[in-house]
Structure formats: C-alpha cells, structure tokens
Scaffold this active site. Structure first.
Site, PDB file in Angstrom:
ATOM      1  N   CYS A 211       0.873  -1.090  -0.074  1.00 37.61           N
ATOM      2  CA  CYS A 211       0.008   0.033   0.119  1.00 37.61           C
ATOM      3  C   CYS A 211       0.936   1.042   0.001  1.00 37.61           C
ATOM      4  O   CYS A 211       1.743   1.154   0.885  1.00 37.61           O
ATOM      5  CB  CYS A 211      -0.895  -0.002   1.309  1.00 37.61           C
ATOM      6  SG  CYS A 211      -2.021   1.531   1.322  1.00 37.61           S
TER       7      CYS A 211
ATOM      8  N   HIS B  85      -8.868  -3.612  -2.416  1.00 38.09           N
ATOM      9  CA  HIS B  85      -8.103  -2.807  -1.376  1.00 38.09           C
ATOM     10  C   HIS B  85      -8.568  -1.317  -1.185  1.00 38.09           C
ATOM     11  O   HIS B  85      -8.292  -0.809  -0.492  1.00 38.09           O
ATOM     12  CB  HIS B  85      -6.667  -2.978  -2.058  1.00 38.09           C
ATOM     13  CG  HIS B  85      -5.468  -2.176  -1.553  1.00 38.09           C
ATOM     14  ND1 HIS B  85      -4.423  -2.715  -0.687  1.00 38.09           N
ATOM     15  CD2 HIS B  85      -5.446  -0.869  -1.386  1.00 38.09           C
ATOM     16  CE1 HIS B  85      -3.630  -1.726  -0.206  1.00 38.09           C
ATOM     17  NE2 HIS B  85      -3.948  -0.602  -0.602  1.00 38.09           N
ATOM     18  N   GLU B  86      -8.850  -0.642  -2.613  1.00 37.33           N
ATOM     19  CA  GLU B  86      -9.164   0.745  -2.636  1.00 37.33           C
ATOM     20  C   GLU B  86     -10.511   0.895  -2.029  1.00 37.33           C
ATOM     21  O   GLU B  86     -10.796   1.969  -1.352  1.00 37.33           O
ATOM     22  CB  GLU B  86      -9.195   1.192  -4.022  1.00 37.33           C
ATOM     23  CG  GLU B  86      -7.944   1.168  -4.810  1.00 37.33           C
ATOM     24  CD  GLU B  86      -6.654   1.411  -4.177  1.00 37.33           C
ATOM     25  OE1 GLU B  86      -6.864   2.384  -3.306  1.00 37.33           O
ATOM     26  OE2 GLU B  86      -5.716   0.998  -4.344  1.00 37.33           O
TER      27      GLU B  86
ATOM     28  N   HIS C 162     -10.019   1.354   1.685  1.00 36.31           N
ATOM     29  CA  HIS C 162      -9.685   2.637   2.071  1.00 36.31           C
ATOM     30  C   HIS C 162     -10.779   3.635   2.451  1.00 36.31           C
ATOM     31  O   HIS C 162     -10.560   4.373   3.165  1.00 36.31           O
ATOM     32  CB  HIS C 162      -8.704   3.201   1.109  1.00 36.31           C
ATOM     33  CG  HIS C 162      -7.359   2.879   1.231  1.00 36.31           C
ATOM     34  ND1 HIS C 162      -6.524   3.207   2.202  1.00 36.31           N
ATOM     35  CD2 HIS C 162      -6.513   2.094   0.355  1.00 36.31           C
ATOM     36  CE1 HIS C 162      -5.314   2.698   2.026  1.00 36.31           C
ATOM     37  NE2 HIS C 162      -5.265   2.013   0.793  1.00 36.31           N
TER      38      HIS C 162
HETATM   39 ZN    ZN Z   1      -3.737   1.503  -0.210  1.00 36.93          ZN
END
Ligand code: ZN
Length: 200
Positions: free
Chosen positions: A111, A153-154, A157
């Site tokens: 990341c 993953h995004e 966030h």
């Molecule tokens: Zn990330």
C-alpha cells in the site's frame, strides 16, 4: 502542479469512513481537480490504485489503472496466476462492492500509505463494483484476478480499512525481502517459512 503527498498510516484520515460524494459536487471544478491530482499521484508513485483519503480527502473516490510497464517484472505464468493484465484508467465514485462466487486468492500486497512493506492478503477472486464515473453516469464492473484485488483494497480505504487489518500478519515483510527472497516462490512455501513455529 505540485502533487499532494501520500498520507501514511497513522494519520486518522486513513481510519475514518469517507463520505459519499454529493451529486452537486460531481463534475464541478473542485471535483475535477481532486480526480486529476489522484491520477497524477497514482502514476507518479507509481501504483495501480489510489483512494481519496490517501491524499487526505475523506470522499468516496477511487482511481485504478494497470499498465504493461508496472508488470514488466512478472513472467507470463506469474501474470496468469495473479490474473494480472493491463486495464485503462477507471475512476469510480461512491463505489459499492459485491462478492461473486469465484473463490479466494492469496498474494503479496502493499500500500502506498504503508510505505516499504508487503504482506500476504487473501482476497475474493471475483467482485462486482457499482458506482458512478467521473461524469456521474452509473458504472458496473465485474472484475476478476488482480483488478478485483485492487478494487477490494481501494474500497477498503473508503471504509477506513488497511490491508494490514486483513493480512496474514506473520508474512508482513520489508519490500526488499519480498523482492529478493519471496516474490517468485510458491505462496505455500512462503507461508510454511514465515508462519512456521507460530505460537498457538
Ligand atoms: Zn492502499
């Protein structure tokens, strides 16, 4: 244009839920500048995805892109194993992610906001994302393999979740160790070595 810095783990903006982008903000000058900055930061890093909180903006916007240059070090079989192939820039606003029945896959993941490290993370192999594009038009994308991993993953966030919350924690590794020692090894071998002698 001076690029905004990438926020690093420890900044609370990475741990807060991002707000939905309001319709009247979409397409405006400020919004266009945000998207432009996100794409520039992602490409400069370089990375394959970025979420708005990573430049300190608590809004539900993600950008994703994968290119031949970014996967140049991967052999054809490594690309196939990861389901990794180039795809053009995608901008998704207010995304909602749905799991699909495609099984799970475990690979090293890093990341831009946890600089210098990687770890094995198990993710869904197939997901569907719905949301809006940068002009406010509805979009649906059924993704499989690496694009599906980037999406998970995004979108994480935007919920204040980092990959370190999902990783196989004993596999947390410095980038140099991953590239020098583990990158081309079978995942089972990595796990056997790093998860061995785990305290029960
Ligand atoms: Zn990330």
């Amino acid at each position: 244009m001076a690029l905004p810095p990438i926020v690093q783990a420890g900044d609370p903006v990475l741990r807060a839920a991002a707000a939905a982008v309001p319709p009247d903000y979409l397409g405006g000058r400020e919004f266009r500048a945000l998207v432009q900055a996100m794409v520039a930061v992602m490409r400069a890093a370089p990375g394959v995805g970025l979420a708005a909180p990573q430049i300190g903006v608590g809004l539900q916007v993600i950008v994703l892109e994968d290119t031949e240059a970014l996967m140049a070090k991967l052999s054809p079989s490594e690309r196939a194993a990861r389901g990794r192939a180039p795809f053009p820039l995608r901008i998704i606003v207010n995304p909602t992610l749905t799991r699909r029945e495609g099984g799970r896959a475990t690979f090293f993941e890093g990341c831009l906001s946890v600089r210098g490290y990687m770890a094995l993370v198990e993710r869904d192999l197939e997901v569907e994302v719905t949301g809006l594009d940068e002009r406010g038009a509805p979009v649906t994308w059924q993704a499989r393999g690496w694009p599906a991993r980037i999406l998970q993953h995004e979108v994480d966030h935007l919920r204040g979740t980092l990959y370190v919350d999902r990783m196989l924690s004993r596999t947390f590794s410095c980038n140099e160790e991953v590239s020098g020692r583990w990158f081309d090894r079978p995942i089972d071998e990595v796990r056997a070595a790093l998860e061995a002698d785990r305290e029960r």
